[in-house]
Design an enzyme around this catalytic site. Structure first.
Site: not given
Length: 328
Positions: A114-116
């Site tokens: 979920h950080h990309c």
């Protein structure tokens, strides 16, 4: 390669979860859909060519995965040992999205990067699997035009937030430790229901907030699919999460989310995301067993009332249908 010793992430977590579930006789090999590696064509549905080209530089991958020695490895080794497993998990999330729509639920024992975002990786996340799964469904599965992301990893999900910043088809609820990585103020503008937690938040307060805000989010917008990012880095003692949730609290949290989805008959896709202690694999398996025992992921569940074919046949049919989602 021993790279897992250089990062707190338990690289064997996903395989351990599957083995625990096999030991409990919940699943067998013929009931597991093997993820297919996402191709460049698949990834380009979301990612820019410029970003994918950057991943051909080992030092870029080292920065994204937060494993500095990766910078000194030949890129063909990085592709095979680091990025291919992540591409396979990404393919698994895309496939699980289709399965969820077909049978009412699906769990990718992996994914949740979920950080990309489309043009930037970080925080061990090299591919935007959540964004990809939703965009594949929007573009290629009839009847899916609204999605809700329920992100309950300890960290803010800034990748999918940046990707869906101005997309009113996607409603984002995010509950996270307000003091830790990534602290992305710009991305927070995309969150429709923001739950910022204090250091050391414990079960009672946490579960009350999860229940209140999950119900509120699903009452505010009824989606065609829920993507549930079920990070276990909220566990007490996690070196990166900074929260203090018990194993029982994590099991209860997942139950709350699945009950809310099933009550409304909304398909739900769960990904396992972060979790940086060896015991998280057992907790994930226990949670899946609990969901099964409660009938929330019963083998016969389907989203509509028009009959309940066995999960085995649904899996086979859905996997055939995946050819329509590219991933060949």
């Amino acid at each position: 390669m021993g790279l897992e010793k250089l990062h707190p992430f338990d690289a064997g977590k996903w395989g351990k979860v599957i083995n625990f579930l096999k030991e409990e006789k919940l699943i067998a090999d013929d009931l597991i859909v093997q993820a297919r590696e996402a191709t460049d064509e698949d990834l380009l549905v979301v990612h820019t060519r410029r970003y994918l080209n950057k991943l051909k530089w080992s030092f870029v991958v080292a920065t994204i995965t937060e494993i500095p020695p990766v910078a000194f490895l030949p890129n063909f080794v990085v592709q095979r040992k680091v990025l291919k497993p992540l591409r396979t998990q990404t393919g698994g999330t895309i496939m699980a999205g289709k399965l969820a729509v077909d049978r009412g639920w699906a769990i990718n024992v992996g994914g949740g990067f979920h950080h990309c975002s489309s043009d930037k990786g970080g925080g061990f996340c090299a591919y935007a699997d959540i964004t990809l799964a939703i965009k594949f469904l929007f573009e290629r599965v009839q009847g899916v035009s609204k999605a809700t992301i329920i992100d309950l990893d300890a960290h803010q999900g800034n990748g999918h937030e940046r990707d869906f910043m101005d997309d009113h088809r996607v409603y984002i609820m995010d509950a996270y430790n307000r003091y830790i990585y990534p602290g992305d103020g710009f991305a927070k503008r995309a969150i429709k229901r923001k739950v910022e937690l204090e250091w050391g938040t414990e079960d009672t307060e946490y579960l009350q907030k999860v229940h209140t805000h999950v119900e509120g989010a699903l009452n505010e917008l009824r989606p065609d699919i829920i993507v549930y990012n079920a990070g276990t880095d909220i566990l007490d003692g996690d070196p990166l999460g900074g929260l203090a949730i018990s194993p029982q609290g994590i099991v209860k949290r997942d139950e709350v989310v699945f009950k809310a989805a099933r009550r409304r008959r909304i398909p739900i896709l769960m990904v396992t995301s972060g979790g940086y202690q060896k015991r998280t694999a057992r907790i994930i398996a226990d949670s899946i067993l609990n969901l099964h025992n409660l009938g929330l992921i019963d083998k016969d569940l389907a989203t509509s009332g028009a009959g309940n074919p066995k999960v085995e046949q649904m899996i086979r049919d859905s996997v055939k249908d995946l050819t329509n989602l590219s991933l060949q």
